[in-house]
Design a protein around this motif. Sequence first.
Motif, PDB file in Angstrom:
ATOM      1  N   ARG A 110       0.840  -1.201   0.000  1.00  0.00           N
ATOM      2  CA  ARG A 110       0.000   0.000   0.000  1.00  0.00           C
ATOM      3  C   ARG A 110       0.877   1.254   0.000  1.00  0.00           C
ATOM      4  NH1 ARG A 110      -1.496   3.887   3.022  1.00  0.00           N
ATOM      5  NH2 ARG A 110      -0.229   3.129   4.758  1.00  0.00           N
ATOM      6  N   GLU A 111       1.924   1.245   0.817  1.00  0.00           N
ATOM      7  CA  GLU A 111       2.820   2.401   0.878  1.00  0.00           C
ATOM      8  C   GLU A 111       3.500   2.653  -0.462  1.00  0.00           C
ATOM      9  OE1 GLU A 111       5.446   1.497   4.061  1.00  0.00           O
ATOM     10  OE2 GLU A 111       3.984   2.002   5.643  1.00  0.00           O
ATOM     11  N   LYS A 112       3.744   1.600  -1.221  1.00  0.00           N
ATOM     12  CA  LYS A 112       4.385   1.737  -2.541  1.00  0.00           C
ATOM     13  C   LYS A 112       3.370   2.034  -3.636  1.00  0.00           C
ATOM     14  CE  LYS A 112       8.223  -1.374  -1.424  1.00  0.00           C
ATOM     15  NZ  LYS A 112       8.934  -2.640  -1.753  1.00  0.00           N
ATOM     16  N   ALA A 113       2.092   2.185  -3.276  1.00  0.00           N
ATOM     17  CA  ALA A 113       1.017   2.473  -4.227  1.00  0.00           C
ATOM     18  C   ALA A 113       0.825   1.354  -5.240  1.00  0.00           C
ATOM     19  CB  ALA A 113       1.256   3.796  -4.956  1.00  0.00           C
ATOM     20  N   VAL A 114       1.243   0.140  -4.883  1.00  0.00           N
ATOM     21  CA  VAL A 114       1.032  -1.014  -5.754  1.00  0.00           C
ATOM     22  C   VAL A 114      -0.395  -1.540  -5.596  1.00  0.00           C
ATOM     23  CG1 VAL A 114       1.789  -3.363  -6.283  1.00  0.00           C
ATOM     24  CG2 VAL A 114       3.468  -1.611  -5.674  1.00  0.00           C
ATOM     25  N   ILE A 115      -0.932  -1.444  -4.392  1.00  0.00           N
ATOM     26  CA  ILE A 115      -2.330  -1.819  -4.152  1.00  0.00           C
ATOM     27  C   ILE A 115      -3.087  -0.588  -3.664  1.00  0.00           C
ATOM     28  CG2 ILE A 115      -1.773  -4.211  -3.647  1.00  0.00           C
ATOM     29  CD1 ILE A 115      -2.058  -3.606  -0.689  1.00  0.00           C
ATOM     30  N   ARG A 116      -4.384  -0.619  -3.845  1.00  0.00           N
ATOM     31  CA  ARG A 116      -5.244   0.508  -3.483  1.00  0.00           C
ATOM     32  C   ARG A 116      -6.163   0.100  -2.330  1.00  0.00           C
ATOM     33  NH1 ARG A 116      -9.620   2.482  -7.839  1.00  0.00           N
ATOM     34  NH2 ARG A 116      -9.934   0.224  -7.773  1.00  0.00           N
ATOM     35  N   GLU A 117      -6.258   0.942  -1.326  1.00  0.00           N
ATOM     36  CA  GLU A 117      -7.137   0.673  -0.198  1.00  0.00           C
ATOM     37  C   GLU A 117      -8.578   1.043  -0.563  1.00  0.00           C
ATOM     38  OE1 GLU A 117      -7.871   2.577   4.172  1.00  0.00           O
ATOM     39  OE2 GLU A 117      -5.782   2.061   3.674  1.00  0.00           O
ATOM     40  N   LEU A 118      -9.495   0.086  -0.342  1.00  0.00           N
ATOM     41  CA  LEU A 118     -10.899   0.299  -0.696  1.00  0.00           C
ATOM     42  C   LEU A 118     -11.768   0.625   0.509  1.00  0.00           C
ATOM     43  CD1 LEU A 118     -11.333  -2.735  -3.129  1.00  0.00           C
ATOM     44  CD2 LEU A 118     -10.857  -0.353  -3.728  1.00  0.00           C
TER      45      LEU A 118
END
Length: 544
Positions: A110-118
């Motif tokens: 998440r910190e690397k913006a590879v996944i998005r928090e929904l």
Amino acid sequence: MYDSEETSSILQDAFGDISASRIEEIHSAIDGHPYYLELLIESSDTKPELEIRDDVYYHIEQQYLKSLSEREETFLRQTSPLIELDAEICANVLEDFTRSEVRQTLESLREKAVIRELGRSGESGLLVYDVHHLFREFLYERTENTGTLHRAAFQYYAHKAFAEQDTSQMAPLQGFAYNTFAGIHLERIHGENPSPTELASEIDQLGFGPGERLNFVMGFAPYSPLDHHSRLLAPEIDRFHETFAAQDIDEDEEADYRIGLLYINLLRGQIRSRAPAEFETSAWEIYEFVLEEIQADEFTEHLDEPDGTALQDGLEILCRTMLYREATSEEEEGEQQRAVLDIFKNYGLDRGAARGFFTECRTFLDTLEENVDVETALESRVGSMIDEAGEDEMVRTSLVQMQDDLFWEILDAIGKFASHLADDSEWVIQFIENAGEELGRAENPVFAAMWYSLSVQLLSMFTADAEILSPLQRRFETYRNERAQYEQQLESPLIDADELDDGELEMPEFMDDIATTDSQPALLESGEEEKNEQSFEDEKSDSQ
């Protein structure tokens, strides 16, 4: 993530006079992802009509992978079959990641913006994420054991769906999100419209006992990849019937056992009724067999009179009603109608009164359908939900919200229906009184008394107006008193007049016993002990 206005501003700064339609196309393609947008601009020519080339996507994926550790890349590859990510499902699908490692990896990505928090799951409270669909497809194409991963995901969602269905008063709605995802993963394993045998082999691995398995399949079948739910339900119910019939029972369970067999057979017929699939045995043939069984059985051997006879007659009425629905000619319909009316006549409800009552009911339902078309509205809404659920980027949080929306829509529809009855109660009251008068012509006053008792109970849910309820209450009391006099000529009445209370109409005692029995053999309640010890939610030891 950028919204459409932010994407538009960045593209206009980079390319000047770029069309609004092209901006919208690009924003939709990259889902407003800043990293994708930046790399897309850097790798493109400075011209208004930006072209998204395949090599651009590949370049983007490679840039993504450079920012990941080997462990993070493994995590993403093995979770690429999943539409959504949270700590629970990842820990269940990944064999070599502990739950604490899963949480740490999700936070790092998440910190690397590879996944998005929904957001957080309404059920578990866990944070839910997704991977950009383009990157997820890139990883999925380079993952070897996708079938194993899809199977693990199916098993996870299947157990979650069963847990919700088993505890919910609105099981078909509560299981919607999990069953939808379970169906998606099965389709990825076996393709569109697999064979019932293939699905049965997957369900075998869930570790359910016979009763649990049937409950799960009843909830899951509409969401399975099969072209019609009956193709899955019919063999599953046949399988349950064989298991139920083969069990050893005690003498005091004989009545429950025989009744259970009959009901399961009726269910076998109902699943086949008007189904587009062809079966070796038709619904009509099953119902005819059940009718023969009912007529040949002597329930008075297991239940005291008059309960045994009443139960036998009630089952015959139910079976003949189903035969009537399957009838293909007026002659077949007439045969079932006459037989049902003959049974009612034995209890003091003659044909004239019965026909008059049913005629009033049909007239009322026709009028109601013209004024309040709730069923069509809900069918349309459910259909649109299923269509939306098929979208590529649909995640469980969205499905749960859709599920909640439908729940409130149903409550709203019920409220509108109640308001309609309250605002235009005159024609409703007229129907109740007309139908009650028809039942009042019967020799046995119990039918009219039960009718007015039920009417008062239902109407009191919608209105407290004494002008509406009092006349019906007085009619109920009149027929209850007549019933008390009528009972004096009966040796052992099924229902006593003092049981006909307008507050709560009680069922005959034998029905209550059947409905609350806890004597079913353990075989039909749970799976094998060692299988049930498998938990799809237990944390894996950090020492693995």
